[in-house]
Design a protein around this motif. Structure first.
Motif, PDB file in Angstrom:
ATOM      1  N   GLY A 239      12.420 -50.661   8.887  1.00 29.97           N
ATOM      2  CA  GLY A 239      12.746 -52.049   9.183  1.00 29.97           C
ATOM      3  C   GLY A 239      14.023 -52.419   8.433  1.00 29.97           C
ATOM      4  N   PHE A 240      14.891 -53.197   9.079  1.00 32.23           N
ATOM      5  CA  PHE A 240      16.189 -53.544   8.495  1.00 32.23           C
ATOM      6  C   PHE A 240      16.336 -55.063   8.470  1.00 32.23           C
ATOM      7  CE2 PHE A 240      16.294 -49.644  10.923  1.00 32.23           C
ATOM      8  CZ  PHE A 240      16.891 -48.730  10.076  1.00 32.23           C
ATOM      9  N   VAL A 241      16.653 -55.605   7.302  1.00 36.08           N
ATOM     10  CA  VAL A 241      16.753 -57.051   7.147  1.00 36.08           C
ATOM     11  C   VAL A 241      17.986 -57.394   6.317  1.00 36.08           C
ATOM     12  CG1 VAL A 241      15.674 -59.126   6.183  1.00 36.08           C
ATOM     13  CG2 VAL A 241      14.260 -57.392   7.316  1.00 36.08           C
ATOM     14  N   MET A 242      18.732 -58.373   6.769  1.00 35.45           N
ATOM     15  CA  MET A 242      19.866 -58.885   5.990  1.00 35.45           C
ATOM     16  C   MET A 242      19.869 -60.401   6.102  1.00 35.45           C
ATOM     17  SD  MET A 242      23.939 -57.833   6.165  1.00 35.45           S
ATOM     18  CE  MET A 242      23.690 -56.207   5.447  1.00 35.45           C
ATOM     19  N   ASP A 243      19.983 -61.053   4.970  1.00 36.55           N
ATOM     20  CA  ASP A 243      19.958 -62.525   4.928  1.00 36.55           C
ATOM     21  C   ASP A 243      18.705 -63.086   5.589  1.00 36.55           C
ATOM     22  OD1 ASP A 243      22.437 -62.582   3.632  1.00 36.55           O
ATOM     23  OD2 ASP A 243      23.558 -62.716   5.510  1.00 36.55           O
ATOM     24  N   GLY A 244      17.583 -62.386   5.412  1.00 35.42           N
ATOM     25  CA  GLY A 244      16.315 -62.871   5.934  1.00 35.42           C
ATOM     26  C   GLY A 244      16.101 -62.653   7.420  1.00 35.42           C
ATOM     27  N   LYS A 245      17.036 -61.972   8.076  1.00 34.97           N
ATOM     28  CA  LYS A 245      16.904 -61.744   9.519  1.00 34.97           C
ATOM     29  C   LYS A 245      16.863 -60.241   9.808  1.00 34.97           C
ATOM     30  CE  LYS A 245      19.405 -65.967  10.794  1.00 34.97           C
ATOM     31  NZ  LYS A 245      20.581 -66.510  11.534  1.00 34.97           N
ATOM     32  N   GLN A 246      15.997 -59.852  10.733  1.00 41.94           N
ATOM     33  CA  GLN A 246      15.907 -58.451  11.111  1.00 41.94           C
ATOM     34  C   GLN A 246      17.121 -58.047  11.947  1.00 41.94           C
ATOM     35  OE1 GLN A 246      12.108 -56.637  12.196  1.00 41.94           O
ATOM     36  NE2 GLN A 246      11.124 -58.643  11.968  1.00 41.94           N
ATOM     37  N   LEU A 247      17.691 -56.913  11.603  1.00 40.40           N
ATOM     38  CA  LEU A 247      18.838 -56.410  12.349  1.00 40.40           C
ATOM     39  C   LEU A 247      18.418 -55.995  13.757  1.00 40.40           C
ATOM     40  CD1 LEU A 247      20.028 -56.385   9.469  1.00 40.40           C
ATOM     41  CD2 LEU A 247      21.158 -54.228  10.059  1.00 40.40           C
ATOM     42  N   ASN A 248      19.331 -56.196  14.695  1.00 40.93           N
ATOM     43  CA  ASN A 248      19.110 -55.797  16.083  1.00 40.93           C
ATOM     44  C   ASN A 248      17.842 -56.425  16.656  1.00 40.93           C
ATOM     45  OD1 ASN A 248      20.017 -54.337  18.353  1.00 40.93           O
ATOM     46  ND2 ASN A 248      18.614 -52.641  17.922  1.00 40.93           N
ATOM     47  N   GLY A 249      17.535 -57.608  16.165  1.00 38.77           N
ATOM     48  CA  GLY A 249      16.359 -58.317  16.666  1.00 38.77           C
ATOM     49  C   GLY A 249      15.053 -57.606  16.400  1.00 38.77           C
ATOM     50  N   GLY A 250      15.067 -56.708  15.405  1.00 41.19           N
ATOM     51  CA  GLY A 250      13.858 -55.949  15.081  1.00 41.19           C
ATOM     52  C   GLY A 250      13.661 -54.734  15.958  1.00 41.19           C
ATOM     53  N   ASN A 251      14.610 -54.485  16.866  1.00 40.88           N
ATOM     54  CA  ASN A 251      14.519 -53.331  17.756  1.00 40.88           C
ATOM     55  C   ASN A 251      14.982 -52.058  17.052  1.00 40.88           C
ATOM     56  OD1 ASN A 251      13.625 -54.837  20.056  1.00 40.88           O
ATOM     57  ND2 ASN A 251      15.718 -55.583  20.328  1.00 40.88           N
ATOM     58  N   MET A 252      14.658 -50.935  17.640  1.00 42.86           N
ATOM     59  CA  MET A 252      14.959 -49.642  17.051  1.00 42.86           C
ATOM     60  C   MET A 252      16.454 -49.435  16.850  1.00 42.86           C
ATOM     61  SD  MET A 252      13.566 -46.870  15.918  1.00 42.86           S
ATOM     62  CE  MET A 252      11.920 -47.029  16.627  1.00 42.86           C
ATOM     63  N   ILE A 253      16.792 -48.863  15.690  1.00 45.20           N
ATOM     64  CA  ILE A 253      18.158 -48.447  15.402  1.00 45.20           C
ATOM     65  C   ILE A 253      18.101 -46.951  15.133  1.00 45.20           C
ATOM     66  CG2 ILE A 253      20.114 -48.638  13.824  1.00 45.20           C
ATOM     67  CD1 ILE A 253      19.251 -51.507  13.248  1.00 45.20           C
ATOM     68  N   SER A 254      18.668 -46.169  16.021  1.00 47.42           N
ATOM     69  CA  SER A 254      18.493 -44.725  15.901  1.00 47.42           C
ATOM     70  C   SER A 254      19.790 -43.933  15.896  1.00 47.42           C
ATOM     71  CB  SER A 254      17.599 -44.201  17.029  1.00 47.42           C
ATOM     72  OG  SER A 254      18.132 -44.565  18.296  1.00 47.42           O
ATOM     73  N   THR A 255      20.923 -44.608  16.129  1.00 46.22           N
ATOM     74  CA  THR A 255      22.203 -43.906  16.142  1.00 46.22           C
ATOM     75  C   THR A 255      23.171 -44.571  15.175  1.00 46.22           C
ATOM     76  OG1 THR A 255      23.214 -45.256  17.906  1.00 46.22           O
ATOM     77  CG2 THR A 255      21.846 -43.368  18.582  1.00 46.22           C
ATOM     78  N   VAL A 256      24.211 -43.837  14.804  1.00 50.67           N
ATOM     79  CA  VAL A 256      25.239 -44.384  13.911  1.00 50.67           C
ATOM     80  C   VAL A 256      25.917 -45.581  14.573  1.00 50.67           C
ATOM     81  CG1 VAL A 256      27.455 -43.913  12.806  1.00 50.67           C
ATOM     82  CG2 VAL A 256      25.644 -42.190  12.732  1.00 50.67           C
ATOM     83  N   ALA A 257      26.196 -45.485  15.839  1.00 53.26           N
ATOM     84  CA  ALA A 257      26.853 -46.580  16.567  1.00 53.26           C
ATOM     85  C   ALA A 257      25.989 -47.845  16.557  1.00 53.26           C
ATOM     86  CB  ALA A 257      27.154 -46.149  18.004  1.00 53.26           C
ATOM     87  N   ASP A 258      24.704 -47.680  16.832  1.00 57.64           N
ATOM     88  CA  ASP A 258      23.784 -48.826  16.821  1.00 57.64           C
ATOM     89  C   ASP A 258      23.688 -49.431  15.424  1.00 57.64           C
ATOM     90  OD1 ASP A 258      23.251 -48.522  19.509  1.00 57.64           O
ATOM     91  OD2 ASP A 258      21.353 -47.448  19.210  1.00 57.64           O
ATOM     92  N   PHE A 259      23.667 -48.570  14.433  1.00 56.79           N
ATOM     93  CA  PHE A 259      23.561 -49.046  13.049  1.00 56.79           C
ATOM     94  C   PHE A 259      24.806 -49.840  12.661  1.00 56.79           C
ATOM     95  CE2 PHE A 259      24.344 -48.319   8.461  1.00 56.79           C
ATOM     96  CZ  PHE A 259      23.207 -48.952   7.943  1.00 56.79           C
ATOM     97  N   ASN A 260      25.968 -49.280  12.922  1.00 59.10           N
ATOM     98  CA  ASN A 260      27.217 -49.966  12.568  1.00 59.10           C
ATOM     99  C   ASN A 260      27.325 -51.305  13.285  1.00 59.10           C
ATOM    100  OD1 ASN A 260      28.116 -47.962  10.829  1.00 59.10           O
ATOM    101  ND2 ASN A 260      29.230 -46.861  12.438  1.00 59.10           N
ATOM    102  N   LYS A 261      26.954 -51.321  14.559  1.00 51.46           N
ATOM    103  CA  LYS A 261      27.021 -52.554  15.349  1.00 51.46           C
ATOM    104  C   LYS A 261      26.091 -53.620  14.774  1.00 51.46           C
ATOM    105  CE  LYS A 261      26.412 -54.275  20.084  1.00 51.46           C
ATOM    106  NZ  LYS A 261      26.048 -53.895  21.490  1.00 51.46           N
TER     107      LYS A 261
END
Length: 269
Positions: A239-261
């Motif tokens: 799970g990824f959270v920044m400033d109290g909000k889940q990154l990518n709307g809480g959806n899966m992040i599985s690639t470098v491109a998705d992560f950077n975005k």
């Protein structure tokens, strides 16, 4: 033989027979008493065994006891019971909070694919990294590997933040990360074997002693509770959270491109 002698012999024979019958009766009585006593002992032993088993079944397990045990927090931690683990440059303005379970196969895939990018961002000061350890995957097979590995990660963190990150990478690697249904992390010897691939932990007696003694077992349970009680809405890992909000709307992040975005979008938020 006289009639008198014949009668005396008969009388003596009857007396011997009577005495023998008495002795046999006593032996039979003693045998019956022994059998009864043996049965009583067996019954009592069985009852005692059942009682002991019931007591043991109702006795909290080791890791359950660790939930209320005194916490020894590793170095490089802050917050209640040392459950705040933040790694990175003080100049970094944002913090990326990551929720991870040591046995999580998706966490392992993320580390293998995006881990080096994440580590570079931390080292470059793009953001700080906050680790939140979870152990919920142990529940699906009554395992203890997530808890045990989390405790070992605490021992690595006590050595240094870098040792912690390197060890986590090793645990998630294709070589060492077990199948989700294989509770290999339950074995201290396996965790130490993996640690020997990390320079700062190789043959590190203090680290190994902490793993074997379970120095950070209670800390692992306290850390796990921060996942269970999290207010970020994270229910799985990673799970990824920044400033109290889940990154990518809480959806899966599985690639470098998705992560950077996802990170870049959160950094602008």
């Amino acid at each position: 033989m006289s009639k008198r002698n014949s009668q005396a012999a008969k009388t003596a024979a009857r007396e011997r027979l009577r005495q023998e019958r008495e002795r046999q009766a006593k032996r039979d009585k003693a045998r019956r008493q022994a059998i009864v006593a043996g049965v009583v002992v067996v019954v009592l032993a069985a009852a005692g065994g059942i009682g002991y088993a019931v007591v043991q079944a109702n006795k909290p397990g080791y890791w359950e006891q660790m939930k209320s045990a005194k916490v020894v927090a590793p170095a490089n931690t802050t917050g209640t019971k040392g459950t705040t683990v933040v790694i990175g440059k003080a100049s970094a303005k944002k913090t990326l909070k990551m929720y991870e379970d040591p046995r999580c196969p998706v966490c392992a895939q993320f580390e293998q694919t995006v881990g080096s990018t994440l580590r570079k961002d931390i080292d470059d000061g793009k953001f700080k990294y906050q680790y939140v350890g979870a152990t919920f995957l142990d529940a699906h097979d009554n395992g203890v590997g997530s808890k045990n590995a989390l405790s070992a990660l605490g021992a690595a963190l006590n050595v240094s933040p870098e040792a912690f990150l390197d060890y986590k990478t090793a645990l998630y690697s294709t070589k060492w990360h077990p199948d989700e249904n294989d509770d290999k992390f339950k074995d201290d010897s396996y965790l130490i074997k993996v640690a020997d691939t990390v320079p700062a932990l190789k043959n590190n007696a203090k680290f190994q002693d902490a793993v074997k003694k379970g120095t950070y077992d209670a800390w692992a349970m306290a850390m796990s509770k921060t996942f269970d009680d999290n207010k970020d809405g994270v229910t799985g890992t990673p799970g990824f959270v920044m400033d109290g909000k889940q990154l990518n709307g809480g959806n899966m992040i599985s690639t470098v491109a998705d992560f950077n975005k996802a990170v870049d979008a959160a950094m602008k938020g």
